[in-house]
Each structure stands twice: as C-alpha cells, then as structure tokens.
Design a protein around this motif. Structure first.
Motif, mmCIF file in Angstrom:
data_model
loop_
_atom_site.group_PDB
_atom_site.id
_atom_site.type_symbol
_atom_site.label_atom_id
_atom_site.label_comp_id
_atom_site.label_asym_id
_atom_site.label_seq_id
_atom_site.Cartn_x
_atom_site.Cartn_y
_atom_site.Cartn_z
ATOM 1 N N ASP A 123 43.991 16.083 10.083
ATOM 2 C CA ASP A 123 43.356 17.364 10.423
ATOM 3 C C ASP A 123 43.477 18.290 9.222
ATOM 4 N N ARG A 124 42.468 18.286 8.375
ATOM 5 C CA ARG A 124 42.561 19.019 7.111
ATOM 6 C C ARG A 124 42.730 20.520 7.311
ATOM 7 N N ALA A 125 41.963 21.094 8.211
ATOM 8 C CA ALA A 125 42.044 22.538 8.410
ATOM 9 C C ALA A 125 43.436 22.951 8.885
ATOM 10 N N ALA A 126 43.982 22.209 9.844
ATOM 11 C CA ALA A 126 45.316 22.525 10.347
ATOM 12 C C ALA A 126 46.366 22.326 9.262
ATOM 13 N N ALA A 127 46.190 21.288 8.450
ATOM 14 C CA ALA A 127 47.154 21.013 7.390
ATOM 15 C C ALA A 127 47.139 22.110 6.338
ATOM 16 N N VAL A 128 45.948 22.581 5.960
ATOM 17 C CA VAL A 128 45.850 23.666 4.976
ATOM 18 C C VAL A 128 46.576 24.908 5.499
ATOM 19 N N ALA A 129 46.366 25.219 6.760
ATOM 20 C CA ALA A 129 47.023 26.391 7.346
ATOM 21 C C ALA A 129 48.539 26.208 7.401
ATOM 22 N N ALA A 130 48.977 25.017 7.788
ATOM 23 C CA ALA A 130 50.413 24.758 7.917
ATOM 24 C C ALA A 130 51.122 24.791 6.576
ATOM 25 N N LEU A 131 50.388 24.483 5.496
ATOM 26 C CA LEU A 131 50.980 24.417 4.166
ATOM 27 C C LEU A 131 50.838 25.714 3.381
ATOM 28 N N ASP A 132 50.306 26.740 3.995
ATOM 29 C CA ASP A 132 50.119 28.013 3.301
ATOM 30 C C ASP A 132 51.468 28.539 2.799
ATOM 31 N N GLY A 133 51.552 28.815 1.505
ATOM 32 C CA GLY A 133 52.778 29.345 0.918
ATOM 33 C C GLY A 133 53.790 28.305 0.488
ATOM 34 N N VAL A 134 53.542 27.036 0.819
ATOM 35 C CA VAL A 134 54.475 25.964 0.472
ATOM 36 C C VAL A 134 54.284 25.565 -0.988
ATOM 37 N N ARG A 135 55.376 25.440 -1.698
ATOM 38 C CA ARG A 135 55.330 25.016 -3.100
ATOM 39 C C ARG A 135 55.753 23.556 -3.255
ATOM 40 N N THR A 136 56.768 23.146 -2.480
ATOM 41 C CA THR A 136 57.283 21.781 -2.577
ATOM 42 C C THR A 136 57.177 21.118 -1.213
ATOM 43 N N LEU A 137 56.644 19.901 -1.187
ATOM 44 C CA LEU A 137 56.375 19.193 0.070
ATOM 45 C C LEU A 137 56.981 17.807 0.048
ATOM 46 N N LEU A 138 57.774 17.501 1.066
ATOM 47 C CA LEU A 138 58.196 16.120 1.287
ATOM 48 C C LEU A 138 57.175 15.477 2.210
#
Length: 285
Positions: free
Chosen positions: A54-69
């Motif tokens: 779900d690209r739209a949901a993922a973009v929203a969930a990752l807002d402000g994130v710099r480092t992702l596991l």
C-alpha cells in the motif's frame, strides 16, 4: 520528540526483538505494522498501520523517518513486487537510509529460490538513491529443531553440504548495532552466520543429544523431497522454496562462516549446541 527511526515487522520474531532492544535503550521508534492491535506496547514507540503493498499508506507512515529497518516480508509469490513498492514509498517519503534484512548468498541465480527475491530487492535499493545496509542472514538456527519430523527424521536433499545457521537473537543484535550508528554502516553488506558450519547429519546428532530424541538425517533425492512435502497443500513456488533450502546446502552455498556478527555485536554468535542447552520461550520461528 520527532521519531526518525522506523521498524517494520515488530509483530514478528526478528522485528519484535529489534524493537524491544531499541526500547530498552531508550530509543524512540515508529513501529510499522499491518495490525496495530498486535503491536508490542513499548516505551518511546508509536505505531503506524501500513502494508508493503500500500504505497500511499506507506508514504504517510514513513513521514519524517530518516532510518528504516526493513524486515523482509512474509514469503508470498508476489513478495518482490511488495518489496519494490515499499522501497519506492520510502524514497518518496524522504527516508535517507534503509537497513534491509536480506539472505546469505543472495544472487540472481541462487539455488535457494527465495534468495533471488532478496537479490532483486537489494538491486532496487541500490538504485533508489537512499543509503543502504544489507544484513544477509543465513538460515535461522532456531528453526532447525522444528525441521525434524514427528518420526524423528530430519529429511531433505542436502547431502554432506554444510550450513552456517545463525540465531535470530544474533541477527537482531547485529541489526541493533547498525541502527544505533547507521552512518558507520552505509553501503555495507554483512553476512550473518553462526560460529560453525554443520552437516545435517551433525545437526541431527546435536539435536538428539540435547533432546533425547533419536533424531537422524535422511538424505532424500530431490524427487523424494518434493513427494514428501506434498502432504502439505501449497503452491508450486512454495515447494520449490522448501526443497531448494536443502539443495542450496548441498551446493555449498550456505557453508562459509564469517565474523560479521562478532564485528557488529562485540561477541561471538551462538552455536547449535549452546542454543539448545539454553532455556527458550515457546515460539514459532
């Protein structure tokens, strides 16, 4: 406080271990999960609902994130497409660094079929413009006892090939070390293994010694391996994955032992005998 670190898979065995370890160190994090009701309740953690596809949901969930596991998704026929969609969403959201749990020996023509998906995910990350770190873990050592059948036979076409399996605890500790100082690991690939490479005959003997069960290894032919696994209803790609786990071992593709766990964590990884000798909570690998 702005949360700049996100962890996927926090309801699973590996992501959950990493999330708990981060919380224990007072690190703020965002847990990205399919079902928020199942997310662990951890100090300093917020929860966002999303799925890899779900690209739209993922973009929203990752807002402000710099480092992702980015813990690899559950095994499905379209996992690679989900991975690519999520990587694209991370890039769109402005994520700077992705730490991806890949697989040991990932390559476009790896014997273990699922290792090919990991390779192509890595390639998509390389092309994304984001910094990356790849944690290529070997097969989970935790799972080896669960590969023994009810008849006390460990069976598969592995021959005399050797396997440098690694515990999820060691993979999680390695991931934690990278997440605590991601800039030091940008562009790195780590091959995470246990301290030794064992044949399945040796694995069966160690399990037998620690459980009291008369466990033995039966070296199946490839045809017999497919036949014995058809007792479980599954799609063709899943049978291929199950059987190629063993043929990859037979081909020597999972045998090399590295010091990467020790380099990242400062301690030696756990071997099979030590793992079986220690107490464990009942948990599905």
């Amino acid at each position: 406080m702005t949360t700049t670190l996100a962890v996927t898979g926090a309801t699973g065995g590996l992501g959950g271990r990493v999330a708990r370890a981060l919380a224990a160190r007072g690190v703020a994090q965002r847990l990205l999960v399919r079902d928020p009701a199942r997310a662990p309740q951890l100090p300093g953690a917020t929860v966002a609902r999303t799925t890899y596809g779900d690209r739209a949901a993922a973009v929203a969930a990752l807002d402000g994130v710099r480092t992702l596991l980015m813990v690899s998704a559950a095994e499905t026929e379209d996992r690679l497409a989900e991975h690519r969609a999520f990587v694209d969403a991370a890039a769109q959201a402005g994520v700077e660094h992705v730490v991806y749990t890949s697989f040991y020996g990932a390559a476009p023509e790896a014997t273990f079929t699922l290792a090919r998906d990991h390779w192509f995910t890595e390639e998509h990350l390389r092309a994304s413009g984001m910094a990356f770190t790849f944690l290529r873990d070997n097969l989970y050592l935790d799972f080896l006892p669960h590969m023994v059948g009810e008849d006390d036979v460990l069976r598969g076409p592995a021959g005399d090939g050797r396997l440098a399996a690694v515990t999820r605890d060691d993979v999680a500790a390695s991931a934690l070390a990278v997440l605590l100082a991601p800039g030091e690991h940008a562009g790195a690939t780590y091959d995470l293994t246990g301290p030794e490479a064992l044949t399945f005959t040796e694995i069966a003997a160690i399990i037998a010694a620690h459980t009291g069960r008369p466990v033995t290894f039966h070296d199946e032919t490839v045809d017999d391996a497919y036949a014995s696994r058809r007792r479980w209803e599954a799609p063709p790609w899943q049978y291929d994955a199950w059987v190629s786990t063993y043929t990859a071992v037979a081909a020597g593709e999972l045998a090399s032992v590295t010091d990467h766990v020790a380099r990242l964590t400062g301690r030696a990884p756990t071997g099979l005998a030590a793992y079986l000798a220690a107490p464990h909570d009942e948990e599905t690998p």
